[in-house]
Motif scaffolding. Structure first.
Motif, PDB file in Angstrom:
ATOM      1  N   THR A 132       0.823  -1.209   0.000  1.00  0.00           N
ATOM      2  CA  THR A 132       0.000   0.000   0.000  1.00  0.00           C
ATOM      3  C   THR A 132       0.855   1.257   0.000  1.00  0.00           C
ATOM      4  N   SER A 133       1.856   1.301   0.868  1.00  0.00           N
ATOM      5  CA  SER A 133       2.675   2.505   0.992  1.00  0.00           C
ATOM      6  C   SER A 133       3.458   2.810  -0.274  1.00  0.00           C
ATOM      7  N   GLN A 134       3.852   1.781  -1.007  1.00  0.00           N
ATOM      8  CA  GLN A 134       4.668   1.985  -2.202  1.00  0.00           C
ATOM      9  C   GLN A 134       3.874   2.588  -3.363  1.00  0.00           C
ATOM     10  N   SER A 135       2.567   2.427  -3.358  1.00  0.00           N
ATOM     11  CA  SER A 135       1.749   2.944  -4.456  1.00  0.00           C
ATOM     12  C   SER A 135       0.775   4.044  -4.037  1.00  0.00           C
ATOM     13  N   MET A 136       0.746   4.366  -2.751  1.00  0.00           N
ATOM     14  CA  MET A 136      -0.183   5.391  -2.274  1.00  0.00           C
ATOM     15  C   MET A 136       0.343   6.783  -2.613  1.00  0.00           C
ATOM     16  N   ARG A 137      -0.389   7.510  -3.422  1.00  0.00           N
ATOM     17  CA  ARG A 137       0.048   8.827  -3.870  1.00  0.00           C
ATOM     18  C   ARG A 137      -0.500   9.968  -3.015  1.00  0.00           C
ATOM     19  N   ASN A 138      -1.486   9.661  -2.191  1.00  0.00           N
ATOM     20  CA  ASN A 138      -2.107  10.692  -1.368  1.00  0.00           C
ATOM     21  C   ASN A 138      -1.208  11.072  -0.188  1.00  0.00           C
ATOM     22  N   ILE A 139      -0.807  12.326  -0.132  1.00  0.00           N
ATOM     23  CA  ILE A 139       0.112  12.796   0.917  1.00  0.00           C
ATOM     24  C   ILE A 139      -0.535  12.696   2.294  1.00  0.00           C
ATOM     25  N   GLY A 140      -1.815  13.052   2.391  1.00  0.00           N
ATOM     26  CA  GLY A 140      -2.512  13.000   3.665  1.00  0.00           C
ATOM     27  C   GLY A 140      -2.559  11.601   4.247  1.00  0.00           C
ATOM     28  N   TYR A 141      -2.707  10.602   3.375  1.00  0.00           N
ATOM     29  CA  TYR A 141      -2.751   9.218   3.856  1.00  0.00           C
ATOM     30  C   TYR A 141      -1.397   8.827   4.445  1.00  0.00           C
ATOM     31  N   SER A 144      -1.159  10.329   7.839  1.00  0.00           N
ATOM     32  CA  SER A 144      -2.027   9.680   8.824  1.00  0.00           C
ATOM     33  C   SER A 144      -1.443   8.355   9.304  1.00  0.00           C
ATOM     34  N   GLN A 145      -0.627   7.709   8.446  1.00  0.00           N
ATOM     35  CA  GLN A 145      -0.005   6.434   8.793  1.00  0.00           C
ATOM     36  C   GLN A 145       1.389   6.594   9.375  1.00  0.00           C
ATOM     37  N   GLY A 146       1.900   7.824   9.373  1.00  0.00           N
ATOM     38  CA  GLY A 146       3.250   8.060   9.879  1.00  0.00           C
ATOM     39  C   GLY A 146       4.333   7.587   8.940  1.00  0.00           C
ATOM     40  N   TRP A 147       4.036   7.529   7.644  1.00  0.00           N
ATOM     41  CA  TRP A 147       5.008   7.100   6.645  1.00  0.00           C
ATOM     42  C   TRP A 147       5.793   8.319   6.152  1.00  0.00           C
ATOM     43  N   PRO A 148       7.117   8.299   6.207  1.00  0.00           N
ATOM     44  CA  PRO A 148       7.897   9.440   5.721  1.00  0.00           C
ATOM     45  C   PRO A 148       7.713   9.632   4.218  1.00  0.00           C
ATOM     46  N   HIS A 149       7.609  10.898   3.796  1.00  0.00           N
ATOM     47  CA  HIS A 149       7.439  11.160   2.368  1.00  0.00           C
ATOM     48  C   HIS A 149       8.180  12.417   1.902  1.00  0.00           C
ATOM     49  N   HIS A 150       8.837  13.124   2.837  1.00  0.00           N
ATOM     50  CA  HIS A 150       9.469  14.389   2.455  1.00  0.00           C
ATOM     51  C   HIS A 150      10.571  14.186   1.419  1.00  0.00           C
ATOM     52  N   HIS A 151      11.135  12.987   1.379  1.00  0.00           N
ATOM     53  CA  HIS A 151      12.217  12.700   0.433  1.00  0.00           C
ATOM     54  C   HIS A 151      11.702  12.293  -0.940  1.00  0.00           C
ATOM     55  N   LEU A 152      10.399  12.054  -1.058  1.00  0.00           N
ATOM     56  CA  LEU A 152       9.823  11.576  -2.313  1.00  0.00           C
ATOM     57  C   LEU A 152       9.412  12.751  -3.203  1.00  0.00           C
ATOM     58  N   GLN A 165      -4.433  18.697  -7.251  1.00  0.00           N
ATOM     59  CA  GLN A 165      -3.706  18.616  -5.986  1.00  0.00           C
ATOM     60  C   GLN A 165      -2.314  18.045  -6.219  1.00  0.00           C
ATOM     61  N   THR A 166      -1.467  18.245  -5.253  1.00  0.00           N
ATOM     62  CA  THR A 166      -0.111  17.705  -5.322  1.00  0.00           C
ATOM     63  C   THR A 166      -0.110  16.296  -4.740  1.00  0.00           C
ATOM     64  N   ILE A 167       0.515  15.372  -5.464  1.00  0.00           N
ATOM     65  CA  ILE A 167       0.572  13.986  -5.024  1.00  0.00           C
ATOM     66  C   ILE A 167       2.010  13.486  -5.064  1.00  0.00           C
ATOM     67  N   ILE A 168       2.240  12.323  -4.474  1.00  0.00           N
ATOM     68  CA  ILE A 168       3.565  11.705  -4.472  1.00  0.00           C
ATOM     69  C   ILE A 168       3.793  10.984  -5.794  1.00  0.00           C
ATOM     70  N   ASP A 169       4.975  11.158  -6.356  1.00  0.00           N
ATOM     71  CA  ASP A 169       5.347  10.438  -7.576  1.00  0.00           C
ATOM     72  C   ASP A 169       5.900   9.088  -7.163  1.00  0.00           C
ATOM     73  N   THR A 170       5.026   8.101  -7.098  1.00  0.00           N
ATOM     74  CA  THR A 170       5.411   6.782  -6.582  1.00  0.00           C
ATOM     75  C   THR A 170       6.258   5.977  -7.563  1.00  0.00           C
ATOM     76  N   ARG A 171       6.492   6.501  -8.745  1.00  0.00           N
ATOM     77  CA  ARG A 171       7.293   5.766  -9.728  1.00  0.00           C
ATOM     78  C   ARG A 171       8.727   5.546  -9.258  1.00  0.00           C
ATOM     79  N   VAL A 172       9.161   6.282  -8.231  1.00  0.00           N
ATOM     80  CA  VAL A 172      10.515   6.089  -7.710  1.00  0.00           C
ATOM     81  C   VAL A 172      10.561   4.978  -6.662  1.00  0.00           C
TER      82      VAL A 172
END
Length: 273
Positions: A132-141, A144-152, A165-172
Motif C-alpha cells: 500500500t505505501s509503495q503505491s499510495m500517492r495521497n500525501i494525507g494518507y 495519517s499512517q506516519g510514513w515518511p514522504h518528504h524525500h519523495l 492537488q499535489t501527489i507523491i510520484d510513486t514511480r521512484v
C-alpha cells in the motif's frame, strides 16, 4: 505482518463469479483454515453464516460477476477480505485476499485449481502495508499512517481546478504497481506466472533461467519465481536492488512499459532506514 495475495485471470473466465468461489471451495477454506463461522456479505452489508454465503448470493442475484466478503469482527472488518472483480477496461479479472494470513499461508490446501486454470495470468504474494505505501500517492494518507514522504518527489495529479492537488510520484518506489492491459506491472518476492503473462509482457521464459539471483520452479503450466526469502518490506538496500532488477527482467520487454530501463527507479536516491 499482514499478507496480501493478488491473483489475475484473463477476462470472462468466471461470468458467474461464484463459480470461482466454488472452484476453490472458499467456504470450506475460510471455515477450516481461518476458523470463520460467519462473514459479512458486502452486497448486503449483513453478517451471515459462511455455509450460507453462496446460496444467499445466488438467491439475491446481485452483481453476479463479483463477490466481496469481509471478516465479521469489527477489529478486522477493514483489514480482512476476499474480493473478486472484473477489470473490464484493463482486460483482466482479479481475486484479492487481504489479511487472512492463514488462508494465504496455507494456500496449497485450496488454490491448485487456480494455478491449473487455463485463464490464469499471474499471482503476487505481498506484505500488505508495504504494498500500500509503495503505491499510495495521497500525501494525507502517508501522514495519517506516519510514513515518511518528504524525500519523495511530488507531482500534480493532472486534474483541473478545483480538483487539482499535489501527489507523491510513486514511480521512484521499487514496490509500486500500475495497471497495464492484461496484467499488473508490479513485483513481489514470490510470484507465479502463467502463459498469458509471458505473452502480455513479451518475455521469453528462458530469461528467468539466465540470472543467478532468482529461484525458478516449473509447476505444471505455471512458473514460480522467488527472489527473496520473505515478502519485500523495504525500498532500500538489497531489497531495493532486487526489486529493480526484477522489474527490468519481467517488464523491460513489455510494449506497455513507458520506461524499460526504469531510470526513475535506478537514479533516485532513497531515504536510508
Amino acid at each position: 505482518m499482514s499478507l496480501k495475495l493478488n491473483i489475475n485471470f484473463i477476462p470472462d473466465q468466471f461470468p458467474r463469479a461464484l463459480s470461482l468461489w466454488e472452484l476453490v471451495d472458499m467456504s470450506r477454506a475460510l471455515t477450516e483454515i481461518e476458523g470463520l463461522t460467519k462473514l459479512v456479505n458486502i452486497d448486503t452489508c449483513r453478517t451471515i453464516k459462511v455455509e450460507n454465503y453462496v446460496k444467499s448470493k445466488d438467491k439475491a442475484r446481485t452483481r453476479p460477476t463479483t463477490f466481496s466478503i469481509r471478516h465479521p469482527s469489527r477489529e478486522y472488518e477493514s483489514t480482512h477480505g476476499v474480493v473478486f472483480m472484473p477489470m473490464d477496461e484493463l482486460c483482466f479479472d482479479q481475486l484479492i485476499i487481504d489479511g487472512f494470513d492463514k488462508l494465504i499461508e496455507q494456500r496449497a490446501q485450496w488454490w491448485q485449481p487456480v494455478l491449473q486454470h487455463s485463464g490464469f495470468v499471474m499471482a503476487r504474494l505481498m506484505d500488505e502495508e508495504y504494498n500500500t505505501s509503495q503505491s499510495m500517492r495521497n500525501i494525507g494518507y502517508h501522514e495519517s499512517q506516519g510514513w515518511p514522504h518528504h524525500h519523495l518527489p511530488k507531482i500534480s495529479n493532472g486534474k483541473p481546478p478545483p480538483i487539482d492537488q499535489t501527489i507523491i510520484d510513486t514511480r521512484v518506489n521499487p514496490g509500486h504497481w500500475r495497471f497495464k492491459p492484461g496484467y499488473i506491472e508490479g513485483v513481489s518476492a514470490e510470484m507465479w506466472l502463467g502463459k498469458h503473462f509471458f505473452k502480455h509482457v513479451g518475455l521469453d521464459k528462458q530469461a528467468l533461467y539466465d540470472v543467478d539471483w532468482l529461484k525458478v520452479t516449473e509447476l505444471d503450466n505455471v512458473t514460480h519465481i522467488k527472489a527473496y526469502d520473505k515478502p519485500f518490506d523495504s525500498d532500500v538496500g538489497e531489497q531495493r536492488a532486487l526489486q529493480i532488477k526484477l522489474r527490468k527482467l519481467l517488464f523491460g520487454q513489455s510494449p506497455h512499459t513507458e520506461d524499460p530501463e526504469f531510470k526513475l527507479l535506478s537514479e533516485f536516491q532513497p531515504l536510508e532506514q
